[in-house]
Design a protein around this motif. Sequence first.
Motif, PDB file in Angstrom:
ATOM      1  N   CYS B   9      -5.060  23.202  -0.391  1.00  9.45           N
ATOM      2  CA  CYS B   9      -6.479  22.863  -0.209  1.00  9.45           C
ATOM      3  C   CYS B   9      -7.307  23.348  -1.395  1.00  9.45           C
ATOM      4  O   CYS B   9      -8.262  22.674  -1.813  1.00  9.45           O
ATOM      5  N   GLY B  13      -9.543  20.969  -3.847  1.00 11.36           N
ATOM      6  CA  GLY B  13     -10.944  21.202  -4.194  1.00 11.36           C
ATOM      7  C   GLY B  13     -11.171  21.195  -5.696  1.00 11.36           C
ATOM      8  O   GLY B  13     -12.155  20.635  -6.195  1.00 11.36           O
ATOM      9  N   PHE B  16     -11.539  17.715  -6.972  1.00 13.17           N
ATOM     10  CA  PHE B  16     -12.796  17.076  -6.629  1.00 13.17           C
ATOM     11  C   PHE B  16     -13.947  17.580  -7.496  1.00 13.17           C
ATOM     12  O   PHE B  16     -14.761  16.801  -8.007  1.00 13.17           O
ATOM     13  N   THR B  95      -8.051  13.963   0.754  1.00  8.24           N
ATOM     14  CA  THR B  95      -9.476  14.289   0.712  1.00  8.24           C
ATOM     15  C   THR B  95     -10.256  13.021   0.384  1.00  8.24           C
ATOM     16  O   THR B  95      -9.707  12.051  -0.121  1.00  8.24           O
ATOM     17  N   MET B 106     -17.899  15.902   0.015  1.00  9.28           N
ATOM     18  CA  MET B 106     -16.468  16.009  -0.259  1.00  9.28           C
ATOM     19  C   MET B 106     -15.824  16.646   0.970  1.00  9.28           C
ATOM     20  O   MET B 106     -16.280  17.688   1.427  1.00  9.28           O
ATOM     21  N   GLU B 107     -14.754  16.040   1.465  1.00  9.69           N
ATOM     22  CA  GLU B 107     -14.171  16.605   2.679  1.00  9.69           C
ATOM     23  C   GLU B 107     -12.658  16.460   2.730  1.00  9.69           C
ATOM     24  O   GLU B 107     -12.083  15.557   2.137  1.00  9.69           O
ATOM     25  N   LEU B 108     -12.048  17.402   3.441  1.00 17.25           N
ATOM     26  CA  LEU B 108     -10.632  17.323   3.767  1.00 17.25           C
ATOM     27  C   LEU B 108     -10.452  16.275   4.851  1.00 17.25           C
ATOM     28  O   LEU B 108     -11.116  16.332   5.880  1.00 17.25           O
ATOM     29  N   SER B 120      -8.616  16.590  10.219  1.00 23.63           N
ATOM     30  CA  SER B 120     -10.026  16.852  10.476  1.00 23.63           C
ATOM     31  C   SER B 120     -10.602  15.782  11.383  1.00 23.63           C
ATOM     32  O   SER B 120     -10.199  14.620  11.326  1.00 23.63           O
TER      33      SER B 120
END
Lengths: 133, 133, 133, 133
Positions: B9, B13, B16, B95, B106-108, B120
């Motif tokens: 993760c 990130g 991104f 993501t 921005m998201e998982l 998620s």
Amino acid sequence: MATDAQQACFEAGIKFGSLYHQFAGTPVSPESARSLEAAMAAAIENQPYCEAVDVTVHDDRVADAVDHENGYTELTGSLMDVRMRIEYEGVTVRTRMAMTEGYPLMELVEVVDDGEPSRSGGADPSPDGDPNA
Amino acid sequence: MATDAQQACFEAGIKFGSLYHQFAGTPVSPESARSLEAAMAAAIENQPYCEAVDVTVHDDRVADAVDHENGYTELTGSLMDVRMRIEYEGVTVRTRMAMTEGYPLMELVEVVDDGEPSRSGGADPSPDGDPNA
Amino acid sequence: MATDAQQACFEAGIKFGSLYHQFAGTPVSPESARSLEAAMAAAIENQPYCEAVDVTVHDDRVADAVDHENGYTELTGSLMDVRMRIEYEGVTVRTRMAMTEGYPLMELVEVVDDGEPSRSGGADPSPDGDPNA
Amino acid sequence: MATDAQQACFEAGIKFGSLYHQFAGTPVSPESARSLEAAMAAAIENQPYCEAVDVTVHDDRVADAVDHENGYTELTGSLMDVRMRIEYEGVTVRTRMAMTEGYPLMELVEVVDDGEPSRSGGADPSPDGDPNA
């Protein structure tokens, strides 16, 4: 007032600074170099008075700069040559960036105002089938 | 020690943040959007553990954002969607960045550790022929 | 769903990628290094869940990198150390970037979830009066 | 050859493009605006022939642009004014960027070659205690 030729040179400089500082630091490898060249040229050609941009990322220099196991490096001026043509109120400005004494130098190649050339010494204005011509 | 999933993760990130802040501000128009999409994806795919990046610049949003006579705007998160797939030590992280309540979030989407999915809520993991799948 | 710790690590990665790719390429000299350190930290601390950022630009490395007559170089990861603290839903993540085998490595130093530490091997969590602590 | 005044204008343009595209996209809030102003000026003053840079980030515009709960926005030309002074071989060039008809316009304010002013119409050369004077 500034002359049209001075304005044209100012515009030319803006494009060079923009290109360099927008894209410096981009992860690059021989595999991604072509798409980066194309995107850099197309992005800067959007800017006012910018008629043509030609970017060459040198794969051999990129390969030499890939000094860790990850297989890529970050774009810097030493990895590429850039040529641009700016048109402003009848003035044509040709510029280039290339390695000069180990430093990527941005320079005016030619300023042509209504057919009156004002050429910088030592630079190649590249009349031969150049996309910027 | 951080777990492999946490490391994965973290890597996701990094990609991104890199993509966004490397390319935000790039001059863009409907004409240059395709080359920019391609260069963004290829550049970030160079980074470690980054298996797939898909960038969509929305031409209609770009056209709406072109609010001056020059015919271009600057890239921001509101103009694009991004999806990525990261692979780290057997962990797959998906993501995305998309507009959420007017803000590019921005998201998982999904963290899958050796086949144990950790998904998620509310996000579409896009099983359908996606280049990131 | 992704765990809070995974989300925290994702957020930590975003900050690192953002910092690096926003500021890489910035002209820097020993004279301008302090203001750049301050601006980088303050800029990234604006981002969500980012509680503390500490940037050290090493003047000796900058001086070594100034290899032309102009007196400055461009910021790269090899010239700086960065430490950050992220807080997300009760999870604290400490990260750092430092030179490792000639390459600027971004890494998770510590992930602490409600007081349950998950520490990466070999990294110094810096308990001693660190601004990120 | 290009004239010294044309070269000076080219150099001035480079600085403007550099400043804009290096820092556009930086997270900014009223709290971080001062450090960003200082770092932008000091960074670009490193560049050749760049004698003075003055950056003003307008807190009221930043506050207006903070349209989400996170409390920050991203730097764009509409949030700041910039003034620069370039000195090249006896030529002084003053430039500025300010909002003009809703668009952040970079412009030549004054080109002075050995005391012979060539002033652009409508621009304020700011004789009053300006750091760029």
